[in-house]
Each structure stands twice: as C-alpha cells, then as structure tokens.
Enzyme design. Sequence first.
Site, short mmCIF file in Angstrom:
data_model
loop_
_atom_site.label_atom_id
_atom_site.label_comp_id
_atom_site.label_asym_id
_atom_site.label_seq_id
_atom_site.Cartn_x
_atom_site.Cartn_y
_atom_site.Cartn_z
N HIS A 106 0.90 -1.19 0.15
CA HIS A 106 -0.33 0.12 -0.09
C HIS A 106 0.90 1.19 -0.20
O HIS A 106 1.73 1.31 1.14
CB HIS A 106 -1.40 -0.21 1.13
CG HIS A 106 -1.87 1.10 1.71
ND1 HIS A 106 -3.10 1.19 0.34
CD2 HIS A 106 -1.91 2.22 1.82
CE1 HIS A 106 -3.88 2.47 1.05
NE2 HIS A 106 -2.81 3.26 1.70
N CYS A 107 1.05 2.26 -0.78
CA CYS A 107 1.73 3.12 -1.51
C CYS A 107 1.49 4.54 -0.34
O CYS A 107 -0.07 4.90 -1.52
CB CYS A 107 2.29 3.54 -2.81
SG CYS A 107 2.87 4.83 -3.22
N VAL A 108 1.34 5.23 0.32
CA VAL A 108 0.79 6.67 0.94
C VAL A 108 1.12 7.51 -0.09
O VAL A 108 -0.03 8.33 -0.49
CB VAL A 108 1.52 6.83 2.15
CG1 VAL A 108 1.03 5.30 3.28
CG2 VAL A 108 2.87 6.49 2.70
N ASN A 112 -3.22 5.04 -2.45
CA ASN A 112 -3.50 3.67 -3.29
C ASN A 112 -3.23 2.09 -3.10
O ASN A 112 -1.93 2.02 -3.21
CB ASN A 112 -4.09 3.76 -4.53
CG ASN A 112 -5.44 2.74 -5.14
OD1 ASN A 112 -5.90 2.13 -5.16
ND2 ASN A 112 -5.28 2.62 -6.91
#
Length: 257
Positions: A106-108, A112
């Site tokens: 999960h990429c901040v 997303n």
Amino acid sequence: MIVFDSVSLKTSSGILFLLQLAMIIWCYLMVVFTDPGAVPENWRHASEEDGIDVNSRIISDNWDATYPTSEGQRAQRYCSRCQNGKPPRCHHCSVCNRCVLKMDHHCVWVVNCVGARNYKYFLLFLVYTFVETVLDTLVLLPYFIEFFQDEGSHSSSPGDIAILFLAFVLNLAFALSLLCFIGMHASLVTRNTTSIEVHERRNLVSWKYDLGWRKNLEQVFGTKKLLWFLPLYSTEDLHNIGALHGLEFPTRSDAVV
C-alpha cells in the site's frame, strides 16, 4: 553559432523536461485512479465447486498457503475479514480494508494499493520520476561546482548559489533513493514476485510463478514492447494475459515446494 547552440540546447532540454513531466503526471494518475484489483463478490475456487468445503478451513490472511484435506487435496485460501475466497497471490490490505489481487504494497504517496492492475503504472511512475530528477541534477551541476569557486567568479548572488547548491544535493539524494527502489522492483519483476511474497517464499526451494525473466516481464508489461513505456495495454494482451487481471497466473510444472 555558440549562442544558437546554447539556445537550441536550452530549448531541447525544456521540451524533454516537459515530456518527462507529462509522463510522470500521466503515470501517477493511472496509479491513483486504477483499481489494483478486487476479488469479485462470492468468488469461488474451481476446487470448491468440486465439493471442498473452503469456509471450514480459514487460512491466514497474510500467507499464501493451503491446508491438505483428508482426501489428499488442498483447501483453497479464504479471507475471514472479507468473508470471501482468496485467489492466488491475493492479500488483505489493512489500510484499504479489502483483499487486493497480487498485492505488492500500500503506497501512501499514491493513496492506493499497488497490485495486479496498476503495478506497471507504478513502475513507470518511478522510472520517469527518476529520469526527471537526474535531468534536474545535471542542470544544477554547474551551480554546484560554482559554489566551490571564488566568490568573484560567481554569476549569481551568494544566496542564489546557496539555494541552487541545496537543490542539487536534494535532487541527487532523491535520485539515488529512487534508483535503489527501482533496482529492488526490477529484481521482483524479473523473478515474478512481490514485496509481500519475498517474505512468504523464504522456505521454498523454487518459486512456481517464475517463468523466466522474459515471460515474467510480459506478465507485468504485456507482450507489445512498444507499449512497455506507456501506461497502456493492448486489447490483445488484456485478453490473452490472465495475470494482468490478477485472478489466474501460469505456473512452472517443475516447481518444488
């Protein structure tokens, strides 16, 4: 002639900079607004339709494992949080609160998850951002060198030189960090694995999804090499490569667990 060459160089650099920026924005928007892949509601494994009671064998949300049944078969994975079956390579994201197909992380920065359907866009975003940062670093390099020269030879004020010096250092540090990140993901792609699966497969003798680096690349970027550098897929690839949808993945027949 020197003036003309200088103007041409600046114009070419400006056009290249704008093209890179456009690609960065395009790839970033594709990563943000493309669903990484969600499990269809009431999704069932083919083996479940043959009579295996999957719901009675709830398997860890974090491990891609199976439990043997009394008949020598293997029960498929099931997510106790989503109350749904889990396709191969699928993991539950605690931030998104759902299962994501072929989840990498999960990429901040893009708000997303990065999964089966937007992993290519994420990789291209990293590459184009790296190239743009390198271009910025090269443009700032003369000012970095000028910082160490005698003050009388400076073409700008000391304050401007100091700011440009700091900008060079920050761009260089960012470029190096991106290079390390790209190198890590390049290793993952060529082995057809993800950040999560690297930890899961520590005790495996061989990885069943590793089809060789060429086919592994096609599992992410598609078979149309002209489209590898664009956040797009051909209709043919979307139809023929099941891995791009995140539900089915070809495996090696000689893989040993």
